[in-house]
Design a protein around this motif. Structure first.
Motif: not given
Length: 768
Positions: A108-121
């Motif tokens: 995204g161009a801004s943090t407005d679109a950031y999705r908080e999701r789970t990160a695998l190793p």
């Protein structure tokens, strides 16, 4: 609800689904799920207009450009990687595409679109588990989060071999061996597509470094490519059956990967029988007719290319006859087939995001990391830490706030946000994201009675003074890697000096590495223990603490070789270094098929740590190694016993090589098994060897050939640690390139030529 009532309800629901499908099938027969994906695709294709076919092969970027020169279509998911419109009148869903193989990323161009999701190793961490079940489980988890987030295409996993240990994206991939990498990636694909999300295997092929990735030509003998990098893709595609393949930026022997008819049409679609579609990487298309006729089926995010090649230029090329209408039909049909095969029609994406159980998903990532941690050194058995330890000093790596992750298109923004928001570059390929799973807090929870202090490590003098106070010291060292740039094998900043100074002050110093791949360790002889934890993923801090205190056995094994120095690499200087900007260059793959450990063995080099290496908190013995032929397949069996006092997981590895030589290296990994054993317990294991691992590829004859002769079958704990060996004589075999090996040992696939038989004399009359 009573079981009987529940059963009646389920039957009624099933009947309703069948009735709905039948009704849809009456007017739109391609929506009938009882038909095969091929039949459904053919029916849908007949109903499509020329413009609808063109719409399927043209992709949009899903995010605005930072300079505001581009805005995605309104139906795209903001902050996503890509979007292909659907065809509403036919019931064909849009393709909502998200990066990448480690979790649901945001571009995204801004943090407005950031999705908080789970990160695998990282991919290397999952490969280090040597556990395909974990890879499959992780793939299913991130795909479920993708569906819940509004996506039905996941742009991963990656399986390019780690030819270049400085490669900036090697952390996304699965190591240096084609069998290990292909098996892990294939399992991840199965997991992803179990959630009715299209998996996209990438980057096809030989995308092994980031420096000059759009300029370089990877020059390699085609047969050697088949025995190494392409074999990893072949195995992953066979085992996972991905819906799509993404072609790479680079050229191969002078031809762009997305314009290589040999790569896309001959190898992928003809020889391997791949039924899905080929999409381009973002900005990897360089022509219309050249790409379409070579086998590219879909242009991704056309705004990144010099022009929208599969837009109006493709329409004009079809009108003029430069690209046959039949080719466009084939492109669209492949895309449709994948959508039906994966179940996109029967399992539509909801318009509104669904809730995600972040805690449960984090446990999936944590379990992956716990098995991927590799214990590289443990002098004096300083690990596991005793819970009676009185004073413990933690230094560096932002261990008080979180664990590091890799950068670029695979960046996953975690629940709770970036734990170290001021780290790394603000722009691409940043930011440098730390997942909020601090090892410090996890260590405190493991041993509440231990006095634990933390230092940032910026002041080496203060670290020295505190190291003398502590009974044990744990230094966390990090290395950030990211797409679009390669890395140094030297830890950045003052980290090497910090480790050496602290180890000089306290001989019970443990180093925990959070890196994208191998690093040099000039301080190795001074420290007591070293753990490689890769990029640990969500919940990684807890997994690290579990291994440090012995709640979990360190069962990870290296999926890549750690060199002792740059002089051991096929290219001491990173190819392309010093090239004028924008100038194409060639990379001669002098190692050929001898990637990683094969290169070291061929050249008599002793690495810092070999492929397959990893220590445990217990010990294992091996015995009763046997090898025999069963239905034309080499079968190896052996026993493994835990002779230590703790429970642990062994990873016995089988290597095979011809006594007479003739391969790119003395031996190849032919199989492995991961088995958990309690103290004093044992297991007898058996595995069958894929015939391609015993063969060389004859490019002129388009076939795999197993030379007759005596072969040595070795069993050990790494490529450099052989415990047992036996010999077996194999007859000569030859198999056509277009084949797959069944688990029962039979050879299945297209009809094989008459010379595909056991060659008792060792001479093939068809190929002198």
């Amino acid at each position: 609800m009573r079981p009987a009532a529940l059963a009646l309800l389920c039957l009624a629901a099933a009947a309703l689904c069948v009735e709905s499908a039948t009704a849809a099938g009456a007017t739109r027969p391609w929506l009938d799920p009882t038909l095969s994906p091929d039949a459904r695709a053919a029916l849908a294709l007949k109903a499509m207009s020329p413009q609808e076919k063109l719409s399927l092969v043209f992709g949009y970027f899903g995010s605005p450009k930072p300079d505001a020169s581009y805005r995605p279509p309104p139906a795209a998911r903001m902050g996503s990687a890509g979007y292909v419109p659907g065809i509403a009148r036919l019931g064909i869903a849009p393709q909502w595409e998200t990066d990448a193989g480690l979790g649901v990323a945001t571009q995204g161009a801004s943090t407005d679109a950031y999705r908080e999701r789970t990160a695998l190793p990282s991919g290397l961490a999952t490969a280090a588990t040597w556990n395909p079940q974990l890879a499959e489980r992780g793939g299913a988890m991130i795909a479920a989060e993708a569906r819940a987030s509004g996506f039905n295409v996941l742009l991963g996993p990656g399986v390019d071999l780690a030819r270049e240990p400085r490669g900036g994206r090697s952390f996304e991939y699965a190591g240096e061996d084609p069998l290990l990498a292909g098996t892990i990636a294939g399992a991840a694909i199965r997991g992803i597509q179990s959630q009715h999300v299209v998996a996209v295997i990438k980057h096809f092929a030989l995308n092994d470094q980031e420096s000059g990735r759009t300029l370089l030509s990877a020059d390699i003998d085609r047969g050697e490519a088949r025995e190494s990098d392409l074999l990893a893709f072949e195995l992953a595609i066979e085992q996972g059956d991905p819906g799509a393949v993404m072609c790479a930026y680079n050229r191969i022997n002078g031809i762009y990967a997305c314009e290589s008819r040999w790569l896309l049409e001959q190898v992928l679609k003809r020889d391997w029988g791949f039924a899905g579609y080929v999409m381009s990487d973002w900005g990897a298309v360089h022509g219309t007719a050249t790409a379409a006729l070579a086998g590219l089926d879909q242009e991704s995010a056309a705004v990144f290319d010099h022009e929208p090649y599969f837009g109006s230029p493709l329409e004009q090329a079809i009108a003029s006859g430069r690209v046959p209408q039949q080719r466009l039909d084939g492109m669209a049909k492949r895309i449709l087939r994948t959508m039906f095969a994966v179940g996109l029609a029967e399992h539509p994406i909801r318009d509104t995001p669904r809730p995600i159980d972040s805690a449960a998903d984090e446990r999936v990532a944590e379990a992956d990391e716990a098995q991927g941690i590799v214990l590289l050194k443990n002098a004096g058995e300083v690990l596991p830490l005793a819970r009676t330890t009185k004073r413990l000093l933690i230094v560096g790596g932002h261990a008080d706030r979180g664990v590091i992750s890799g950068g670029g298109s695979s960046t996953v923004y975690p629940a709770g946000g970036n734990a170290v928001p001021d780290a790394g570059p603000k722009g691409w390929p940043g930011p440098e994201v730390y997942l909020p799973s601090p090892p410090l807090a996890a260590l405190m929870a493991q041993s509440p009675q231990t006095r634990i202090r933390y230092l940032s490590g910026r002041d080496i003098g203060e670290a020295l003074r505190q190291a003398r106070w502590a009974d044990r010291v744990i230094v966390f060292a990090t290395q950030w890697a990211a797409e679009s740039q390669d890395v140094s094998l030297t830890l950045s900043g003052n980290q090497n000096a910090l480790i050496a100074a602290v180890a000089a002050a306290n001989p019970h110093t443990v180093v925990v590495l959070e890196t994208g791949g191998p690093v040099l360790m000039p301080w190795l002889s001074q420290v007591a223990a070293v753990l490689e934890t890769w990029y640990p993923g969500s919940g990684g801090g807890e997994a690290i603490a579990d291994v440090l205190f012995g709640s979990a056995d360190p069962s990870g094994r290296l999926p890549v070789t750690f060199p002792e120095s740059l002089q051991q690499l096929p290219h001491v200087r990173l190819p392309g270094t010093g090239q004028p900007p924008g100038q194409p260059f060639r990379v001669e793959y002098r190692a050929g098929a001898a990637v990683g450990y094969r290169w070291y063995e061929r050249n008599g080099l002793k690495p810092l740590f070999p492929f397959g290496y990893g220590l445990s908190y217990t010990r294992f013995d091996y015995g009763s190694l046997q090898a025999h032929l069963e239905n034309r397949r080499l079968v190896v069996s052996f026993e493994v016993e835990n002779v230590g006092t703790r429970a642990g997981a062994a990873v016995p590895q089988v290597y095979v090589g011809p006594k007479a030589g003739g391969w790119e290296a003395p031996r190849r990994l032919a199989g492995w098994s991961k088995v958990s054993l309690g103290p004093g317990t044992s297991a007898r294991l058996s595995l069958a060897v894929d015939p391609r691992l015993l063969a060389t590829f004859d490019e002129a004859g388009e076939s795999w050939r197993i030379a007759p002769g005596t072969y040595e079958v070795s069993l050990g704990e790494s490529a450099a640690d052989v415990r047992l060996s036996v010999e077996i004589r194999l007859p000569g075999w030859r198999h056509a390139a277009a084949w797959t090996a069944g688990t029962d040992g039979d050879v299945r696939g297209p009809p094989l030529p008459s010379y595909c038989k056991v060659i008792a004399s060792g001479r093939d009359p068809s190929h002198p």
